[in-house]
Motif scaffolding. Structure first.
Motif, PDB file in Angstrom:
ATOM      1  N   LEU A  93      61.738  36.080   1.481  1.00  0.00           N
ATOM      2  CA  LEU A  93      61.366  37.405   0.970  1.00  0.00           C
ATOM      3  C   LEU A  93      62.126  37.710  -0.319  1.00  0.00           C
ATOM      4  N   SER A  94      63.389  37.257  -0.348  1.00  0.00           N
ATOM      5  CA  SER A  94      64.162  37.527  -1.559  1.00  0.00           C
ATOM      6  C   SER A  94      63.666  36.671  -2.728  1.00  0.00           C
ATOM      7  N   THR A  95      63.224  35.420  -2.447  1.00  0.00           N
ATOM      8  CA  THR A  95      62.626  34.597  -3.515  1.00  0.00           C
ATOM      9  C   THR A  95      61.363  35.275  -4.036  1.00  0.00           C
ATOM     10  N   LEU A  96      60.554  35.791  -3.111  1.00  0.00           N
ATOM     11  CA  LEU A  96      59.314  36.465  -3.527  1.00  0.00           C
ATOM     12  C   LEU A  96      59.640  37.630  -4.462  1.00  0.00           C
ATOM     13  N   THR A 141      55.247  36.719   2.596  1.00  0.00           N
ATOM     14  CA  THR A 141      55.524  35.393   2.027  1.00  0.00           C
ATOM     15  C   THR A 141      54.385  34.403   2.272  1.00  0.00           C
ATOM     16  N   SER A 142      53.362  34.785   3.013  1.00  0.00           N
ATOM     17  CA  SER A 142      52.250  33.854   3.253  1.00  0.00           C
ATOM     18  C   SER A 142      51.515  33.631   1.927  1.00  0.00           C
ATOM     19  N   GLY A 161      59.292  43.870  -8.880  1.00  0.00           N
ATOM     20  CA  GLY A 161      59.574  43.704  -7.451  1.00  0.00           C
ATOM     21  C   GLY A 161      61.011  43.961  -7.059  1.00  0.00           C
ATOM     22  N   LYS A 162      61.890  44.196  -8.053  1.00  0.00           N
ATOM     23  CA  LYS A 162      63.306  44.170  -7.683  1.00  0.00           C
ATOM     24  C   LYS A 162      63.738  45.311  -6.741  1.00  0.00           C
ATOM     25  N   ASN A 163      63.017  46.432  -6.783  1.00  0.00           N
ATOM     26  CA  ASN A 163      63.411  47.527  -5.879  1.00  0.00           C
ATOM     27  C   ASN A 163      62.547  47.607  -4.616  1.00  0.00           C
ATOM     28  N   LEU A 164      61.786  46.536  -4.382  1.00  0.00           N
ATOM     29  CA  LEU A 164      60.891  46.544  -3.217  1.00  0.00           C
ATOM     30  C   LEU A 164      61.723  46.448  -1.922  1.00  0.00           C
ATOM     31  N   ALA A 219      57.638  42.740   4.505  1.00  0.00           N
ATOM     32  CA  ALA A 219      58.316  42.344   5.739  1.00  0.00           C
ATOM     33  C   ALA A 219      57.962  40.912   6.083  1.00  0.00           C
ATOM     34  N   GLY A 220      58.828  40.293   6.879  1.00  0.00           N
ATOM     35  CA  GLY A 220      58.598  38.922   7.323  1.00  0.00           C
ATOM     36  C   GLY A 220      59.787  38.448   8.121  1.00  0.00           C
ATOM     37  N   ARG A 221      59.787  37.148   8.443  1.00  0.00           N
ATOM     38  CA  ARG A 221      60.869  36.645   9.298  1.00  0.00           C
ATOM     39  C   ARG A 221      62.018  36.043   8.490  1.00  0.00           C
ATOM     40  N   SER A 222      61.762  35.694   7.228  1.00  0.00           N
ATOM     41  CA  SER A 222      62.758  34.937   6.481  1.00  0.00           C
ATOM     42  C   SER A 222      63.316  35.734   5.308  1.00  0.00           C
TER      43      SER A 222
END
Ligand code: NAP
Length: 413
Positions: free
Chosen positions: A50-53, A17-18, A61-64, A43-46
Motif C-alpha cells: 500500500l505504501s509503494t502504491l 493494490t490489486s 497520493g501522499k496524504n491518502l 485498504a488491503g493486507r500489505s
C-alpha cells in the motif's frame, strides 16, 4: 447505510493494490483528489504494497489514508466498515476471499460494491445475508465492472427509450458485442478457473449455473425459455457471424435479477441473451467456430486437475494484466436489439473508452461507489441490489459525464 451516519470516510477501496484496484485508485486521485470534497482511504493486507502504491501516485497520493485488514479477519473488516459509508472491494476471486467482507458490511450496515462475476458466490451471499442486509440497511451491489454495468445499464436505457417511444418495454432483447478491444488479467482468469473447478466437483452447482434465473428471488423465476447461443451462428440483424460471449453467463443472470427487483418492469416474459459478432463471410465464420472451440477447451482444461496446470502456465498470473498503453488503446461497442410484443424494434448502443476489463472497469467501479455514497437516498432499503435496479439513472449520469461511456439510440422501426 444512511447519509447521516457519521464516519471518518465516505468510501474505502479494499484491495487497492490489486491490478484493477491500482487503476481505480489512480482514477479516484485524479478525479476527486485526496482529502477534498470526498473523504476516502485505501485498504488491503500489505502495508508495504500500500505504501509503494501511495508513492507511485506521487504528490496526489501522499496524504491518502491507509487501513490494514486481511480478507479473512472479520474483526478487522468490521473495524474498517465502521469507519466508512461505502466499501469498494477488488479482492478476488470473491468465492475464495469475499465472504467475510460482505458479512462485515451487512453486520455494520455499510454499503458495498465489487467486481465479482461469480454467480454461484452471489447466490450464496444472497441466501446467507439478504435478511440481515435488509434489517441493517446495507445496500450490496455486486458486478460493478464490465460485467455487468454496460449490459445492465444498456438494457435499462433501452427499456426507458422503448417505454418513451412505444409506450411498452421490449419483451426480447439481444446484446451483440461489436468490438471489445482488451485483455484478461490474472485475477479475472483465476476467478474463471475457480468457477470451472467448483462446477466440475459439484453437479448441483452445474445445474444452478445453467439456470438463467439462478440469482432471482424464487417468486421471480420465470418459465419463459431463454435463448442461449452455444456455438457459431449467423445473425441476420447485423449480417454477421456470432460466437458465445464469455461474460454472457453472468450478465444474463444479473439482467433477470434487475428485472425482478424492478417488479418485472421489462415484462414477466422478458428474454435476453448475449453474443459476440465475429465478422462476415468465411473469416467471420472461422473466427466464430474458433472462439467457440477455444472457450470450450479453456473451461474443460480448467475444470480437470491433470490439465489445469497447463492452462495456468499460459494465462496471466494474479497481479498481471494489460499494459497502460493497451488499456488506453482499448475500446468497446455493444449493440442492443429490442423487440416489443407487437413487433416494434429499437436498436441502441453502449460504448466505452479504454479496455473493457481494466481501464473502463476501474472507472465504472469507482463511479458505482461514488453513486452509492452520494446519490442514493438514505431511505432506499438495504439488500442485494443490481447496478440498474439501485443506481439507475444516477449511475448513468456519472458513467457518461466522468467514466467515458456513451448510451445512444441507433434505430427505431
Ligand atoms: N467484473 C469485471 O469486469 C472485472 C474486471 C476485472 C477484474 N475483475 C475481478 O476483480 C478481482 C480482482 O482482479 P485483479 O486482476 O485486479 O486481481 P489481482 O491483481 O490478482 O489482485 C487480487 C487482490 O486481492 C488481494 N488479496 C488476496 N488475498 C487477500 C487477503 N487474504 N486479504 C486481503 N487482500 C487479499 C491482493 O492483495 P495483495 O496485493 O496484498 O496481494 C490483491 O490486492 C478478480 O476477482 C477479478 O475476477 C472483474
Amino acid at each position: 447505510m444512511t447519509e447521516s451516519k457519521e464516519t471518518a470516510y465516505d468510501l474505502v477501496v479494499f484491495g487497492a493494490t490489486s491490478f484493477v484496484g491500482q487503476i481505480l485508485t489512480r482514477y479516484l486521485v485524479e478525479t476527486y483528489g485526496v482529502g477534498k470534497s470526498v473523504k476516502w482511504a485505501i485498504a488491503g493486507r500489505s502495508e508495504s504494497k500500500l505504501s509503494t502504491l501511495k508513492s507511485e501516485l506521487g504528490d496526489g497520493g501522499k496524504n491518502l489514508p491507509v487501513i490494514l485488514a486481511d480478507a479473512s479477519d472479520l474483526a478487522a473488516l468490521q473495524t474498517m466498515c465502521e469507519q466508512t459509508r461505502v466499501i469498494i472491494s477488488t479482492v478476488g476471486p470473491y468465492a475464495l476471499y469475499g465472504e467475510p467482507l460482505v458479512q462485515a458490511c451487512v453486520r455494520v450496515g455499510t454499503d458495498y460494491c465489487d467486481l465479482t462475476g461469480e454467480v454461484q458466490w452471489i447466490r450464496k451471499m444472497v441466501e446467507r445475508y439478504e435478511e440481515e442486509a435488509k434489517s441493517s440497511g446495507a445496500r450490496i451491489v455486486h458486478c460493478c465492472g464490465f460485467d455487468s454495468i454496460p449490459s445492465d445499464m444498456g438494457v435499462w436505457f433501452l427499456q426507458n427509450k422503448a417505454e418513451e417511444t412505444f409506450g411498452a418495454p421490449c419483451r426480447d432483447v439481444r446484446m451483440r458485442v461489436k468490438v471489445a478491444k482488451g485483455e484478461f488479467s490474472g485475477g479475472t482468469v483465476a476467478s474463471m478457473m475457480n468457477v470451472a473447478k467448483e462446477a466440475a466437483a459439484d453437479p448441483q452447482l452445474r445445474k444452478e449455473l445453467a439456470n438463467p434465473f439462478s440469482i432471482c428471488p424464487p417468486e421471480h423465476r420465470s418459465k419463459t425459455r431463454q435463448p442461449s447461443l452455444k456455438g457459431a451462428e449467423f445473425d441476420k440483424t447485423f449480417n454477421a457471424w456470432l460466437a458465445p460471449f464469455v461474460m454472457g453467463a453472468i450478465n444474463t443472470r444479473v439482467l433477470h435479477r434487475s428485472n425482478a427487483l424492478q417488479n418485472a418492469r421489462y415484462g414477466t416474459e422478458f428474454t435476453y441473451d448475449e453474443a459476440m459478432m465475429t465478422g462476415q463471410g468465411a473469416k467471420g465464420r472461422l473466427t466464430a467456430y474458433g472462439i467457440t472451440g477455444g472457450l470450450a477447451a479453456f473451461f474443460t482444461a480448467s475444470a480437470l486437475k491433470p490439465t489445469r496446470w497447463l492452462v495456468e502456465k499460459f494465462v496471466p498470473k494474479p497481479g498481471e494484466g494489460p499494459s497502460p498503453e493497451a488499456q488506453k488503446n482499448g475500446f468497446y461497442d455493444l449493440r442492443f436489439v429490442g423487440r416489443t410484443e407487437d413487433g416494434k424494434t429499437l436498436i441502441t448502443k453502449v460504448t466505452g473508452d479504454q479496455d473493457p476489463g481494466y481501464g473502463s472497469t476501474g472507472k465504472m467501479l469507482g463511479e458505482a461507489g461514488m453513486c452509492l455514497a452520494f446519490d442514493i437516498p438514505a431511505d432506499q432499503p438495504g439488500g442485494f441490489w443490481t447496478p440498474a435496479s439501485l443506481l439507475d439513472g444516477k449511475l448513468m449520469e456519472r458513467l457518461t459525464s466522468k467514466a467515458g461511456l456513451t448510451f445512444e439510440v441507433v434505430e427505431t422501426r
